[in-house]
Design a protein around this motif. Structure first.
Motif, PDB file in Angstrom:
ATOM      1  N   GLY A  17       6.438  -1.402   4.982  1.00 54.36           N
ATOM      2  CA  GLY A  17       5.540  -1.955   5.581  1.00 54.36           C
ATOM      3  C   GLY A  17       5.763  -0.321   6.902  1.00 54.36           C
ATOM      4  N   LEU A  18       4.891  -1.151   7.832  1.00 53.71           N
ATOM      5  CA  LEU A  18       5.522  -0.427   9.314  1.00 53.71           C
ATOM      6  C   LEU A  18       6.683  -0.185  10.433  1.00 53.71           C
ATOM      7  N   VAL A  19       8.305   0.933  10.514  1.00 47.76           N
ATOM      8  CA  VAL A  19       9.346   0.491  10.990  1.00 47.76           C
ATOM      9  C   VAL A  19       9.207   1.438  11.683  1.00 47.76           C
ATOM     10  N   GLN A  20      10.252   1.125  13.533  1.00 41.73           N
ATOM     11  CA  GLN A  20       9.853   2.444  14.022  1.00 41.73           C
ATOM     12  C   GLN A  20      11.116   2.854  13.368  1.00 41.73           C
ATOM     13  N   PRO A  21      11.731   4.287  13.764  1.00 41.77           N
ATOM     14  CA  PRO A  21      12.532   4.926  13.163  1.00 41.77           C
ATOM     15  C   PRO A  21      13.708   4.451  13.913  1.00 41.77           C
ATOM     16  N   GLY A  22      14.683   4.924  13.289  1.00 41.79           N
ATOM     17  CA  GLY A  22      16.148   4.017  13.603  1.00 41.79           C
ATOM     18  C   GLY A  22      16.078   2.749  12.708  1.00 41.79           C
ATOM     19  N   GLY A  23      14.774   2.319  12.320  1.00 43.74           N
ATOM     20  CA  GLY A  23      14.651   0.692  11.737  1.00 43.74           C
ATOM     21  C   GLY A  23      15.055   0.597  10.394  1.00 43.74           C
ATOM     22  N   SER A  24      15.141  -0.985   9.919  1.00 45.71           N
ATOM     23  CA  SER A  24      15.417  -0.813   8.474  1.00 45.71           C
ATOM     24  C   SER A  24      14.491  -1.686   7.111  1.00 45.71           C
ATOM     25  N   LEU A  25      14.625  -1.466   6.379  1.00 48.78           N
ATOM     26  CA  LEU A  25      13.467  -1.967   5.321  1.00 48.78           C
ATOM     27  C   LEU A  25      14.432  -2.301   4.267  1.00 48.78           C
ATOM     28  N   ARG A  26      14.178  -3.310   3.095  1.00 48.48           N
ATOM     29  CA  ARG A  26      15.173  -3.660   2.107  1.00 48.48           C
ATOM     30  C   ARG A  26      13.674  -3.881   0.843  1.00 48.48           C
ATOM     31  N   LEU A  27      13.825  -2.784   0.172  1.00 49.72           N
ATOM     32  CA  LEU A  27      12.048  -3.082  -0.976  1.00 49.72           C
ATOM     33  C   LEU A  27      12.969  -3.715  -2.183  1.00 49.72           C
ATOM     34  N   SER A  28      12.559  -4.369  -2.849  1.00 51.27           N
ATOM     35  CA  SER A  28      12.456  -4.796  -4.605  1.00 51.27           C
ATOM     36  C   SER A  28      12.013  -4.721  -4.700  1.00 51.27           C
ATOM     37  N   CYS A  29      11.861  -4.798  -6.090  1.00 50.87           N
ATOM     38  CA  CYS A  29      11.275  -4.571  -7.630  1.00 50.87           C
ATOM     39  C   CYS A  29      12.153  -5.447  -8.966  1.00 50.87           C
TER      40      CYS A  29
ATOM     41  N   TYR B 184      14.388   3.075 -16.511  1.00 47.73           N
ATOM     42  CA  TYR B 184      14.591   4.319 -17.568  1.00 47.73           C
ATOM     43  C   TYR B 184      14.596   4.472 -19.230  1.00 47.73           C
ATOM     44  N   ASN B 185      14.798   2.899 -19.908  1.00 46.45           N
ATOM     45  CA  ASN B 185      14.844   2.546 -20.850  1.00 46.45           C
ATOM     46  C   ASN B 185      13.469   2.989 -21.930  1.00 46.45           C
ATOM     47  N   ASP B 186      12.433   2.094 -20.661  1.00 46.47           N
ATOM     48  CA  ASP B 186      11.251   2.149 -20.898  1.00 46.47           C
ATOM     49  C   ASP B 186      10.107   3.162 -20.110  1.00 46.47           C
ATOM     50  N   ASN B 187      10.468   3.923 -19.620  1.00 44.82           N
ATOM     51  CA  ASN B 187      10.016   5.162 -18.895  1.00 44.82           C
ATOM     52  C   ASN B 187       8.583   4.893 -17.895  1.00 44.82           C
ATOM     53  N   SER B 188       8.579   3.703 -17.619  1.00 41.35           N
ATOM     54  CA  SER B 188       7.558   2.234 -17.157  1.00 41.35           C
ATOM     55  C   SER B 188       7.547   2.814 -15.121  1.00 41.35           C
ATOM     56  N   TRP B 189       6.609   2.558 -14.455  1.00 43.05           N
ATOM     57  CA  TRP B 189       7.208   2.547 -13.069  1.00 43.05           C
ATOM     58  C   TRP B 189       5.764   1.318 -12.984  1.00 43.05           C
ATOM     59  N   GLY B 190       5.824   1.172 -11.771  1.00 47.06           N
ATOM     60  CA  GLY B 190       5.786   0.214 -10.488  1.00 47.06           C
ATOM     61  C   GLY B 190       4.488   0.725 -10.081  1.00 47.06           C
ATOM     62  N   GLN B 191       3.295  -0.175  -9.293  1.00 45.47           N
ATOM     63  CA  GLN B 191       2.301   0.380  -8.181  1.00 45.47           C
ATOM     64  C   GLN B 191       3.180   0.915  -7.307  1.00 45.47           C
ATOM     65  N   GLY B 192       3.746   0.817  -6.418  1.00 45.58           N
ATOM     66  CA  GLY B 192       4.310   1.067  -5.334  1.00 45.58           C
ATOM     67  C   GLY B 192       4.071   0.734  -4.076  1.00 45.58           C
ATOM     68  N   THR B 193       4.845   0.971  -3.122  1.00 44.24           N
ATOM     69  CA  THR B 193       5.326   0.263  -1.532  1.00 44.24           C
ATOM     70  C   THR B 193       5.255   0.788  -1.011  1.00 44.24           C
ATOM     71  N   GLN B 194       4.635   0.637  -0.261  1.00 46.64           N
ATOM     72  CA  GLN B 194       4.149   1.744   1.786  1.00 46.64           C
ATOM     73  C   GLN B 194       5.451   1.935   2.414  1.00 46.64           C
ATOM     74  N   VAL B 195       5.778   2.625   3.126  1.00 42.33           N
ATOM     75  CA  VAL B 195       6.982   2.081   4.106  1.00 42.33           C
ATOM     76  C   VAL B 195       6.399   3.789   4.883  1.00 42.33           C
ATOM     77  N   THR B 196       6.372   2.997   6.193  1.00 45.81           N
ATOM     78  CA  THR B 196       5.321   3.738   7.224  1.00 45.81           C
ATOM     79  C   THR B 196       6.678   4.016   8.572  1.00 45.81           C
ATOM     80  N   VAL B 197       7.068   4.691   8.558  1.00 45.65           N
ATOM     81  CA  VAL B 197       7.936   5.293   9.801  1.00 45.65           C
ATOM     82  C   VAL B 197       7.683   5.486  11.021  1.00 45.65           C
ATOM     83  N   SER B 198       7.294   4.882  11.922  1.00 50.32           N
ATOM     84  CA  SER B 198       6.674   5.925  13.138  1.00 50.32           C
ATOM     85  C   SER B 198       7.023   4.803  14.638  1.00 50.32           C
ATOM     86  N   SER B 199       6.347   5.784  15.650  1.00 46.54           N
ATOM     87  CA  SER B 199       6.874   5.353  17.001  1.00 46.54           C
ATOM     88  C   SER B 199       5.192   4.565  17.210  1.00 46.54           C
TER      89      SER B 199
END
Length: 113
Positions: free
Chosen positions: A10-22, A98-113
């Motif tokens: 998501g969008l977060v301000q500088p200094g903020g926090s996010l938690r990604l899940s997979c 790593y075992n399967d060398n599979s990748w997810g589709q990705g999630t966007q992180v934007t750090v901006s004021s």
């Protein structure tokens, strides 16, 4: 083949926090080392953090001390807690098996004021 689904970006301000899940399916998650990578516009995908089956962790120098990778084998999920975010952390974040060398589709992180 392992299927990986990231969430939490998501969008977060500088200094903020996010938690990604997979969330992983289609594998014995507890036997799989997992990693987080990111790709910024115009740059190659780069390593962020990894966690072994035993919980040993490794971090890129640029995120060490700010990001924490963890896993919950009961939920087949790996997390990336990101604190003290900086504009240069803006990227699409990808989960990797790593075992399967599979990748997810990705999630966007934007750090901006």
């Amino acid at each position: 083949q392992v299927q990986l689904v990231e969430s939490g970006g998501g969008l977060v301000q500088p200094g903020g926090s996010l938690r990604l899940s997979c969330a992983a399916s289609g594998s014995i998650f507890s036997a799989d080392a997992m990693g987080w990578y990111r790709r910024s516009p115009g740059k190659q995908r780069e390593f962020v953090a990894s966690i072994s089956t035993r919980g040993s962790t490794n971090y890129a120098h640029s995120v060490k001390g700010r990001f924490t990778i963890s896993r919950d084998n009961t939920k087949n999920t790996v997390y990336l807690q990101m604190n003290s975010l900086k504009p240069e952390d803006t990227a699409a974040y990808y989960c990797r098996s790593y075992n399967d060398n599979s990748w997810g589709q990705g999630t966007q992180v934007t750090v901006s004021s």
